[in-house]
Design a protein around this motif. Sequence first.
Motif, PDB file in Angstrom:
ATOM      1  N   GLU A  34       0.838  -1.213   0.000  1.00  0.00           N
ATOM      2  CA  GLU A  34       0.000   0.000   0.000  1.00  0.00           C
ATOM      3  C   GLU A  34       0.869   1.257   0.000  1.00  0.00           C
ATOM      4  O   GLU A  34       0.584   2.222  -0.724  1.00  0.00           O
ATOM      5  CB  GLU A  34      -0.923  -0.002   1.219  1.00  0.00           C
ATOM      6  N   GLN A  35       1.915   1.268   0.825  1.00  0.00           N
ATOM      7  CA  GLN A  35       2.804   2.431   0.894  1.00  0.00           C
ATOM      8  C   GLN A  35       3.501   2.686  -0.439  1.00  0.00           C
ATOM      9  O   GLN A  35       3.676   3.838  -0.847  1.00  0.00           O
ATOM     10  CB  GLN A  35       3.846   2.213   1.995  1.00  0.00           C
ATOM     11  N   ARG A  36       3.898   1.626  -1.117  1.00  0.00           N
ATOM     12  CA  ARG A  36       4.657   1.756  -2.361  1.00  0.00           C
ATOM     13  C   ARG A  36       3.771   2.067  -3.572  1.00  0.00           C
ATOM     14  O   ARG A  36       4.234   2.717  -4.517  1.00  0.00           O
ATOM     15  CB  ARG A  36       5.433   0.466  -2.631  1.00  0.00           C
ATOM     16  N   THR A  37       2.544   1.581  -3.571  1.00  0.00           N
ATOM     17  CA  THR A  37       1.717   1.654  -4.784  1.00  0.00           C
ATOM     18  C   THR A  37       0.428   2.454  -4.632  1.00  0.00           C
ATOM     19  O   THR A  37      -0.162   2.864  -5.636  1.00  0.00           O
ATOM     20  CB  THR A  37       1.332   0.247  -5.255  1.00  0.00           C
ATOM     21  N   GLY A  38      -0.038   2.628  -3.406  1.00  0.00           N
ATOM     22  CA  GLY A  38      -1.309   3.311  -3.197  1.00  0.00           C
ATOM     23  C   GLY A  38      -2.519   2.412  -3.363  1.00  0.00           C
ATOM     24  O   GLY A  38      -3.662   2.883  -3.271  1.00  0.00           O
ATOM     25  N   VAL A  39      -2.300   1.117  -3.610  1.00  0.00           N
ATOM     26  CA  VAL A  39      -3.410   0.176  -3.728  1.00  0.00           C
ATOM     27  C   VAL A  39      -3.204  -0.984  -2.751  1.00  0.00           C
ATOM     28  O   VAL A  39      -2.070  -1.297  -2.369  1.00  0.00           O
ATOM     29  CB  VAL A  39      -3.562  -0.387  -5.161  1.00  0.00           C
TER      30      VAL A  39
END
Length: 286
Positions: free
Chosen positions: A152-157
Motif C-alpha cells: 500500500e505504501q509503495r503503490t497506493g493500492v
Amino acid sequence: MFPLLMVPLLLASCGGGGFGGTSVSSSPAVLNVSGWDPKERQVSGERYSQHDVSALKRNGARGLIARSAKGPLLDDKFGDFLISTDRQGLLMGAYHFVTMDQDPAAQADAFVDRVRSTARSRGVSQRKILLVGDFDTKSSPDRLVRFIQRVEQRTGVTPVTYLENSDRLRASLSAASPNQKSVIRRSPYWIALYGPGGTERTMMTSGPLTPDRLMEQYGIWDDWALWQYGGVVWQNGRSTPKHYDTGSWRSPRYFGNMAHPMERNVFKGSDGDLQSFWNRHGWAWW
C-alpha cells in the motif's frame, strides 16, 4: 477429450446455482500461472505457452495472474506471461509467494520493483496490474499486515490476499488483534478450495465445505472475491487436476478444451464487476 463445440454445453451443465452466486458457467474466469506452466499435455485440445495465451482467451479467460517470484527466487516465465497476457487484452495480474525466510516488507519491495521493471522493459501497455500476496501456511497475522501495508505504501493500492489452507493458519488469523484484522480485511480474499479433502479435511463443518464456510473460519472477511476451485498437484508421476465437484457446485476436470491441467478461478460477480474490481485494486505502475 471433447470437441470444441461441446464445451459450452459442458460448462452450462456445471456449476448449478453456485455458492455465493458463483458458477463455472456464469462467473468470469481468471487463471493463475507460474514457471511450472503449462503442465504436460494430457488430452486432445488446444495448447498454450508463456508466449501465446490466445487459447486461454478463446476458452473464456478474462484475466491471467502470473507468479513474479517465490521469495528471492524469480519466476523466469513472468515477463513472457505478462506481455502475452497484455497482447490478448486480458486483465493482467501478478503474485508473489511470500516465503518464511525473508522479511515480508522486504519481499513486498522486491515484488513491486520487479513488476514495474518487468512491465517497463517488456513494453507492457499502460493498463493496471492486479497485485497479489500468496501466503504460506505458517504465516502469521503480523507477516500479512507487513506485506499488505508495504505494498500500500509503495503503490497506493491494497493487494489481494491468497491463503494456503491449514489449521495453523486458521487459528493464527482467527486470533489476530482487531487492528491486524482491520488491515487484512482491506485486502480482498482469494480462496483456495478444491474440495472437502486434502488440506481442508480437518476444516469440515456439517455438510460440504463451501467458500463461505471456509471464509467464516478465519474470522476476518465478510465476503470473498476470487475462488480457486481448480488446482494441480504432482501425483503418480503426472500433473493431476484437483477441482471442486461436490454437492450442487460442479466443475469440469479441464478448462474448456485445453489439453493441459490448469489452476482455475471464478470471480464473484459479473464481467462488469470484475473490471471495476481490477480498476479499483490494480496498480497504475507507469
